[in-house]
Design an enzyme around this catalytic site. Structure first.
Site, PDB file in Angstrom:
ATOM      1  N   ARG A 143       0.821  -1.220   0.000  1.00  0.00           N
ATOM      2  CA  ARG A 143       0.000   0.000   0.000  1.00  0.00           C
ATOM      3  C   ARG A 143       0.852   1.265   0.000  1.00  0.00           C
ATOM      4  NH1 ARG A 143      -5.538  -0.469   1.968  1.00  0.00           N
ATOM      5  NH2 ARG A 143      -6.284  -2.361   0.976  1.00  0.00           N
ATOM      6  N   ARG A 154      -3.793   6.688   0.726  1.00  0.00           N
ATOM      7  CA  ARG A 154      -4.337   7.910   1.319  1.00  0.00           C
ATOM      8  C   ARG A 154      -3.390   8.657   2.242  1.00  0.00           C
ATOM      9  NH1 ARG A 154      -9.495   4.617   3.114  1.00  0.00           N
ATOM     10  NH2 ARG A 154      -7.779   3.132   3.159  1.00  0.00           N
ATOM     11  N   ARG A 199      -7.185  10.999  -6.286  1.00  0.00           N
ATOM     12  CA  ARG A 199      -8.356  10.230  -5.861  1.00  0.00           C
ATOM     13  C   ARG A 199      -9.619  11.070  -5.947  1.00  0.00           C
ATOM     14  NH1 ARG A 199     -12.213   7.988  -4.526  1.00  0.00           N
ATOM     15  NH2 ARG A 199     -12.614   6.428  -2.921  1.00  0.00           N
ATOM     16  N   TYR A 237     -14.558 -12.293   0.497  1.00  0.00           N
ATOM     17  CA  TYR A 237     -15.289 -11.071   0.133  1.00  0.00           C
ATOM     18  C   TYR A 237     -16.515 -11.395  -0.724  1.00  0.00           C
ATOM     19  CZ  TYR A 237     -11.534  -8.276   2.072  1.00  0.00           C
ATOM     20  OH  TYR A 237     -10.644  -7.711   2.947  1.00  0.00           O
ATOM     21  N   ASP A 252      -6.897  -3.327  -7.298  1.00  0.00           N
ATOM     22  CA  ASP A 252      -7.399  -3.913  -6.057  1.00  0.00           C
ATOM     23  C   ASP A 252      -7.675  -5.389  -6.283  1.00  0.00           C
ATOM     24  OD1 ASP A 252      -8.352  -2.895  -3.250  1.00  0.00           O
ATOM     25  OD2 ASP A 252      -9.749  -4.463  -3.850  1.00  0.00           O
TER      26      ASP A 252
HETATM   27  O1  CP3 Z   1       0.004   0.355  -3.237  1.00  0.00           O
HETATM   28  C1  CP3 Z   1      -0.439  -0.818  -3.283  1.00  0.00           C
HETATM   29  O2  CP3 Z   1      -0.167  -1.691  -2.437  1.00  0.00           O
HETATM   30  C2  CP3 Z   1      -1.234  -1.243  -4.526  1.00  0.00           C
HETATM   31  C3  CP3 Z   1      -2.644  -1.191  -4.460  1.00  0.00           C
HETATM   32  C4  CP3 Z   1      -3.488  -2.097  -3.584  1.00  0.00           C
HETATM   33  C5  CP3 Z   1      -4.741  -1.653  -3.061  1.00  0.00           C
HETATM   34  N1  CP3 Z   1      -5.366  -2.719  -2.481  1.00  0.00           N
HETATM   35  C6  CP3 Z   1      -5.267  -0.294  -3.191  1.00  0.00           C
HETATM   36  C7  CP3 Z   1      -6.372   0.158  -2.313  1.00  0.00           C
HETATM   37  C8  CP3 Z   1      -3.351  -3.443  -3.219  1.00  0.00           C
HETATM   38  C9  CP3 Z   1      -2.180  -4.377  -3.467  1.00  0.00           C
HETATM   39  C10 CP3 Z   1      -4.548  -3.821  -2.532  1.00  0.00           C
HETATM   40  C11 CP3 Z   1      -4.812  -5.197  -2.032  1.00  0.00           C
HETATM   41  C12 CP3 Z   1      -6.020  -5.458  -1.235  1.00  0.00           C
HETATM   42  N2  CP3 Z   1      -7.274  -4.922  -1.406  1.00  0.00           N
HETATM   43  C13 CP3 Z   1      -6.089  -6.421  -0.203  1.00  0.00           C
HETATM   44  C14 CP3 Z   1      -4.966  -7.319   0.241  1.00  0.00           C
HETATM   45  C15 CP3 Z   1      -3.992  -6.650   1.123  1.00  0.00           C
HETATM   46  C16 CP3 Z   1      -4.521  -6.283   2.500  1.00  0.00           C
HETATM   47  O3  CP3 Z   1      -4.589  -5.085   2.786  1.00  0.00           O
HETATM   48  O4  CP3 Z   1      -4.844  -7.201   3.289  1.00  0.00           O
HETATM   49  C17 CP3 Z   1      -7.403  -6.421   0.280  1.00  0.00           C
HETATM   50  C18 CP3 Z   1      -7.964  -7.284   1.411  1.00  0.00           C
HETATM   51  C19 CP3 Z   1      -8.150  -5.480  -0.488  1.00  0.00           C
HETATM   52  C20 CP3 Z   1      -9.613  -5.168  -0.399  1.00  0.00           C
HETATM   53  C21 CP3 Z   1      -9.861  -3.754  -0.033  1.00  0.00           C
HETATM   54  N3  CP3 Z   1      -9.554  -2.669  -0.836  1.00  0.00           N
HETATM   55  C22 CP3 Z   1     -10.468  -3.265   1.145  1.00  0.00           C
HETATM   56  C23 CP3 Z   1     -10.945  -4.124   2.291  1.00  0.00           C
HETATM   57  C24 CP3 Z   1     -10.508  -1.877   1.018  1.00  0.00           C
HETATM   58  C25 CP3 Z   1     -11.161  -0.913   1.979  1.00  0.00           C
HETATM   59  C26 CP3 Z   1     -10.346  -0.660   3.191  1.00  0.00           C
HETATM   60  C27 CP3 Z   1      -9.484   0.542   3.013  1.00  0.00           C
HETATM   61  O5  CP3 Z   1      -8.270   0.451   3.258  1.00  0.00           O
HETATM   62  O6  CP3 Z   1     -10.064   1.581   2.650  1.00  0.00           O
HETATM   63  C28 CP3 Z   1      -9.888  -1.515  -0.202  1.00  0.00           C
HETATM   64  C29 CP3 Z   1      -9.707  -0.152  -0.741  1.00  0.00           C
HETATM   65  C30 CP3 Z   1      -8.339   0.235  -1.230  1.00  0.00           C
HETATM   66  N4  CP3 Z   1      -7.521  -0.544  -1.988  1.00  0.00           N
HETATM   67  C31 CP3 Z   1      -7.709   1.513  -1.039  1.00  0.00           C
HETATM   68  C32 CP3 Z   1      -6.474   1.467  -1.718  1.00  0.00           C
HETATM   69  C33 CP3 Z   1      -5.466   2.568  -1.878  1.00  0.00           C
HETATM   70  C34 CP3 Z   1      -8.296   2.692  -0.315  1.00  0.00           C
HETATM   71  C35 CP3 Z   1      -9.505   3.190  -1.033  1.00  0.00           C
HETATM   72  C36 CP3 Z   1      -9.521   4.661  -1.358  1.00  0.00           C
HETATM   73  O7  CP3 Z   1      -8.524   5.278  -1.759  1.00  0.00           O
HETATM   74  O8  CP3 Z   1     -10.631   5.209  -1.222  1.00  0.00           O
END
Ligand code: CP3
Length: 348
Positions: free
Chosen positions: A29, A33, A42, A155, A79
């Protein structure tokens, strides 16, 4: 200027089993944000999925942390939930609430899921990979990724995030043939998705199994190890030589059978894994990646410095990639990330 050969990229050398000093570093990540420039891009997107499906914007947010910090690897901005979306499941991200999916619970819910639209729906993601491959610095590697079948299935069945995974486990334990169909579909979809990422320029892959730690030993073998093994086998048969990193978060002592049986080249260690154990037990077999507590990166100061040094001194004698034990949290001060990368780069 001539392109350096891939093997001159420190991240790829570490994945091939070399003890690179200082170890290569990237953070899960790393785009997100906590960066004001991410929040700015974003805000121009029509929701989070729209950002993932806008190649220009997704490329820009992937590059942002590279510009600031000079990480050794970029990870495609996307994602894990684009795969269920591409299979035809309704997926939305509500502001501040996380993902929301139309749950798959019964045999009839499977009718709407199909591989046929996958390439078309995910074309913007492949376009992002292609743009990134041309845009990243020559010493930086490009990581593609997918969620592992078990985690993506949670999910899909729960309809979003969950604490106890009751619906998913009920299906996995009580109707293993039905749940097995979902897992098989995810192995097929993820193989296709990851191979297309490689064909567009991804040089290594990571499989995120964020909820691997929720399963007892025998179920872990069936729903984490076995599908991951098949997925890795499919990728390696189709595109030999592409390294794969597994991340069975929370798996504890089951990291060992995971490493022995899945065929991954590296494992990402979560924050709870004892490092002396990992170095002794896992590092002779695979490259290690990890495992700084993301909250240390919020705490900063002397605690952060000594946590970084401890990890480096225990892990860096063998093949190792510095990373976190889980993703960067939104409240992380960007200057603490700068401090981290400075400390890792100064290691000798
Ligand atoms: O920079 C990176 O690592 C690349 C991008 C990336 C994202 N999600 C962007 C993201 C990667 C590799 C993921 C993987 C991901 N997504 C996982 C596995 C890793 C982990 O964290 O356990 C999972 C379970 C998800 C599913 C997911 N995506 C959830 C549960 C959420 C909401 C929770 C949150 O953090 O807001 C997301 C949203 C998400 N994915 C965001 C980002 C940058 C935030 C959303 C936003 O910007 O509004």
């Amino acid at each position: 200027m001539t392109e350096p050969s891939p093997s001159s990229k420190p991240f790829l050398r570490a994945l091939k089993g070399e003890a690179v000093v200082p170890p290569p570093c990237w953070l899960m990540r790393q785009a997100g944000r906590y960066l004001p420039e991410y929040r700015q891009v974003r805000a121009t997107a029509n929701g989070f999925l729209d950002l993932c499906y806008s190649p220009g914007k997704a490329t820009e947010v992937t590059l942002q942390p590279l510009r600031r910090y000079g990480f050794d690897a970029a990870i495609l901005f996307s994602d894990i939930l684009v795969v269920p979306h591409a299979l035809g499941q309704a997926v939305t991200f509500r502001e501040g609430e996380g993902p929301c999916l139309e749950p798959v619970r019964l045999a009839k819910d499977f009718a709407g899921l199909t591989l046929s639209g996958l390439q078309g729906r995910l074309r913007p993601v492949f376009e992002t990979v292609k743009l990134l491959s041309a845009a990243i610095p020559p010493s930086t590697a490009l990581i593609g990724f997918a969620g592992a079948p078990w985690t993506v299935a949670t999910y899909m069945v729960e309809g979003g995030s969950s604490k106890d995974f009751v619906e998913t486990k009920k299906m996995a334990y009580g109707q293993p043939e039905l749940f097995g169909r979902l897992i098989d579909l995810l192995v097929d979809a993820s193989a296709e998705y990851l191979i297309a990422q490689i064909d567009n320029g991804a040089e290594a892959l990571q499989l995120f199994d964020s909820w691997a730690g929720a399963l007892p030993e025998d179920q872990f073998a069936r729903w984490v190890i076995e599908p991951t093994r098949r997925l890795v086998e499919r990728i390696k048969q189709a595109r030999p030589g592409i390294p794969v990193i597994g991340f069975p978060r929370g798996a504890g002592a089951l990291y060992l059978p995971f490493v022995e049986q899945t065929g991954v080249d590296a494992v990402s260690l979560d924050t709870g894994i004892p490092l002396d154990w990992a170095v002794k037990t896992l590092q002779p077999k695979v490259t290690l990646q990890g495992n700084l507590d993301p909250v240390m990166l919020i705490a900063g100061g002397a605690a952060l410095d000594s946590a970084i040094e401890r990890i480096l001194s225990i892990c860096s004698k063998g093949p190792f990639i510095f990373n976190l034990g889980h993703g960067i949290l939104p409240s992380t001060p960007p200057e603490n990330v700068a401090r981290l990368i400075e400390k890792v780069k100064a290691w000798s």
